[in-house]
Scaffold this motif. Structure first.
Motif, PDB file in Angstrom:
ATOM      1  N   LEU A  70     -17.541   6.589 -15.955  1.00  0.00           N
ATOM      2  CA  LEU A  70     -16.918   7.021 -17.210  1.00  0.00           C
ATOM      3  C   LEU A  70     -16.564   8.502 -17.172  1.00  0.00           C
ATOM      4  O   LEU A  70     -15.602   8.926 -17.819  1.00  0.00           O
ATOM      5  N   ASP A  71     -17.324   9.288 -16.425  1.00  0.00           N
ATOM      6  CA  ASP A  71     -17.001  10.711 -16.307  1.00  0.00           C
ATOM      7  C   ASP A  71     -15.612  10.895 -15.713  1.00  0.00           C
ATOM      8  O   ASP A  71     -14.830  11.741 -16.161  1.00  0.00           O
ATOM      9  N   SER A  72     -15.282  10.095 -14.715  1.00  0.00           N
ATOM     10  CA  SER A  72     -13.954  10.162 -14.097  1.00  0.00           C
ATOM     11  C   SER A  72     -12.870   9.773 -15.100  1.00  0.00           C
ATOM     12  O   SER A  72     -11.792  10.374 -15.134  1.00  0.00           O
ATOM     13  N   LEU A 125     -19.640  16.576 -26.414  1.00  0.00           N
ATOM     14  CA  LEU A 125     -20.772  15.666 -26.242  1.00  0.00           C
ATOM     15  C   LEU A 125     -20.970  15.288 -24.777  1.00  0.00           C
ATOM     16  O   LEU A 125     -22.098  15.075 -24.326  1.00  0.00           O
ATOM     17  N   GLN A 126     -19.866  15.204 -24.034  1.00  0.00           N
ATOM     18  CA  GLN A 126     -19.944  14.782 -22.637  1.00  0.00           C
ATOM     19  C   GLN A 126     -20.185  15.943 -21.679  1.00  0.00           C
ATOM     20  O   GLN A 126     -20.697  15.748 -20.574  1.00  0.00           O
ATOM     21  N   ALA A 127     -19.806  17.162 -22.094  1.00  0.00           N
ATOM     22  CA  ALA A 127     -19.815  18.318 -21.197  1.00  0.00           C
ATOM     23  C   ALA A 127     -21.158  18.604 -20.517  1.00  0.00           C
ATOM     24  O   ALA A 127     -21.177  18.948 -19.332  1.00  0.00           O
ATOM     25  N   PRO A 128     -22.318  18.495 -21.223  1.00  0.00           N
ATOM     26  CA  PRO A 128     -23.589  18.837 -20.562  1.00  0.00           C
ATOM     27  C   PRO A 128     -23.859  18.053 -19.283  1.00  0.00           C
ATOM     28  O   PRO A 128     -24.509  18.559 -18.372  1.00  0.00           O
ATOM     29  N   GLY A 129     -23.370  16.837 -19.200  1.00  0.00           N
ATOM     30  CA  GLY A 129     -23.614  16.027 -18.009  1.00  0.00           C
ATOM     31  C   GLY A 129     -22.400  15.876 -17.118  1.00  0.00           C
ATOM     32  O   GLY A 129     -22.387  15.037 -16.221  1.00  0.00           O
ATOM     33  N   SER A 131     -19.693  18.120 -14.837  1.00  0.00           N
ATOM     34  CA  SER A 131     -19.165  19.371 -14.292  1.00  0.00           C
ATOM     35  C   SER A 131     -17.639  19.390 -14.393  1.00  0.00           C
ATOM     36  O   SER A 131     -17.028  20.454 -14.535  1.00  0.00           O
ATOM     37  N   THR A 132     -17.016  18.207 -14.333  1.00  0.00           N
ATOM     38  CA  THR A 132     -15.560  18.125 -14.421  1.00  0.00           C
ATOM     39  C   THR A 132     -15.071  18.592 -15.782  1.00  0.00           C
ATOM     40  O   THR A 132     -14.137  19.396 -15.887  1.00  0.00           O
ATOM     41  N   ILE A 133     -15.706  18.112 -16.841  1.00  0.00           N
ATOM     42  CA  ILE A 133     -15.307  18.523 -18.191  1.00  0.00           C
ATOM     43  C   ILE A 133     -15.598  20.002 -18.390  1.00  0.00           C
ATOM     44  O   ILE A 133     -14.817  20.720 -19.019  1.00  0.00           O
ATOM     45  N   GLY A 134     -16.702  20.478 -17.837  1.00  0.00           N
ATOM     46  CA  GLY A 134     -17.006  21.902 -17.906  1.00  0.00           C
ATOM     47  C   GLY A 134     -15.909  22.743 -17.272  1.00  0.00           C
ATOM     48  O   GLY A 134     -15.512  23.780 -17.805  1.00  0.00           O
ATOM     49  N   ARG A 135     -15.404  22.284 -16.124  1.00  0.00           N
ATOM     50  CA  ARG A 135     -14.311  23.005 -15.452  1.00  0.00           C
ATOM     51  C   ARG A 135     -13.039  22.958 -16.269  1.00  0.00           C
ATOM     52  O   ARG A 135     -12.270  23.933 -16.313  1.00  0.00           O
ATOM     53  N   GLN A 136     -12.792  21.835 -16.950  1.00  0.00           N
ATOM     54  CA  GLN A 136     -11.595  21.740 -17.796  1.00  0.00           C
ATOM     55  C   GLN A 136     -11.678  22.710 -18.965  1.00  0.00           C
ATOM     56  O   GLN A 136     -10.680  23.344 -19.324  1.00  0.00           O
ATOM     57  N   PHE A 137     -12.863  22.844 -19.563  1.00  0.00           N
ATOM     58  CA  PHE A 137     -13.047  23.820 -20.634  1.00  0.00           C
ATOM     59  C   PHE A 137     -12.788  25.236 -20.118  1.00  0.00           C
ATOM     60  O   PHE A 137     -12.103  26.047 -20.761  1.00  0.00           O
ATOM     61  N   ALA A 138     -13.343  25.542 -18.948  1.00  0.00           N
ATOM     62  CA  ALA A 138     -13.176  26.878 -18.369  1.00  0.00           C
ATOM     63  C   ALA A 138     -11.714  27.161 -18.054  1.00  0.00           C
ATOM     64  O   ALA A 138     -11.214  28.263 -18.286  1.00  0.00           O
ATOM     65  N   SER A 139     -11.009  26.153 -17.548  1.00  0.00           N
ATOM     66  CA  SER A 139      -9.594  26.310 -17.231  1.00  0.00           C
ATOM     67  C   SER A 139      -8.781  26.568 -18.492  1.00  0.00           C
ATOM     68  O   SER A 139      -7.895  27.433 -18.519  1.00  0.00           O
TER      69      SER A 139
END
Length: 210
Positions: A70-72, A125-129, A131-139
């Motif tokens: 689901l992360d993908s 809600l998904q970001a803590p688990g 890394s992909t979503i974290g990178r999207q936020f940073a981008s």
């Protein structure tokens, strides 16, 4: 008797089933991403594989045939949202009069913030688990920062030693968390929230260099 022409007859049909399967796979994958976005926009901030599959009209097994997990899938959703948001923004001339730059900067930031609200709430809600979503936020943050620096280059230069403070203020004023606070906790309408952001940005740039 020559048989050469017969050798060429099966060549073209051989590729057709493969192309058909590829096209169906792309449609299914796109349908799963669209279904996930639709569920999130309707308030389902943690859509499960069964709910996504049902919305897309496919089996749960299909979800994991097209995505590792689901992360993908959520990462693909984020990429699709970025494509949509790109249509809401455009270049702002840094040499235009200050009032014009402020108005267009605020208009674009508020349009994007309103459009991305349900997606951001789900992503948080998904970001803590993930890394992909974290990178999207940073981008996304990096993009906003770069645009802010370009649009208000003159004011930032005029601010001298307070340049970083001005930049920080402009980034915060035009950020989604500020928009969410105005819309959710302050219960402002879109028009009222936009006016509030415009007032903050105007005060910040008006005081540059003072």
């Amino acid at each position: 008797m020559s048989t050469a022409p017969q050798l060429e007859e099966p060549v073209e049909p051989v590729d057709e089933p493969v192309d058909g399967r590829t096209a169906r796979a792309v449609r299914t994958r796109d349908g799963l991403v669209d279904a996930t976005i639709a569920l999130v926009e309707e308030g389902d901030l943690r859509p499960t594989a069964p709910r996504i599959a049902e919305r897309a009209g496919v089996s749960v097994r299909s979800v994991f045939q097209h995505f590792d997990d689901l992360d993908s899938l959520f990462a693909a959703m984020g990429a699709r949202v970025v494509e949509r948001l790109a249509k809401l923004i455009g270049p702002i001339d840094p040499t235009a009069p200050q009032a014009e730059r402020v108005a267009e900067f605020v208009r674009q930031r508020c349009l994007v913030s309103e459009a991305v609200t349900p997606i951001n709430r789900a992503a948080i809600l998904q970001a803590p688990g993930s890394s992909t979503i974290g990178r999207q936020f940073a981008s996304g943050h990096g993009f906003v920062r770069a645009v802010t620096e370009e649009v208000f280059e003159a004011e930032l230069e005029a601010a001298g030693p307070r340049r970083q403070q001005l930049l920080d203020g402009l980034i915060v004023a035009g950020s989604w968390p500020t928009w969410n606070l105005l819309r959710t906790l302050e219960h402002r309408s879109v028009e009222e929230a936009t006016a509030a952001v415009a007032g903050m940005v105007d005060l910040l740039v008006w005081g540059a260099g003072r």
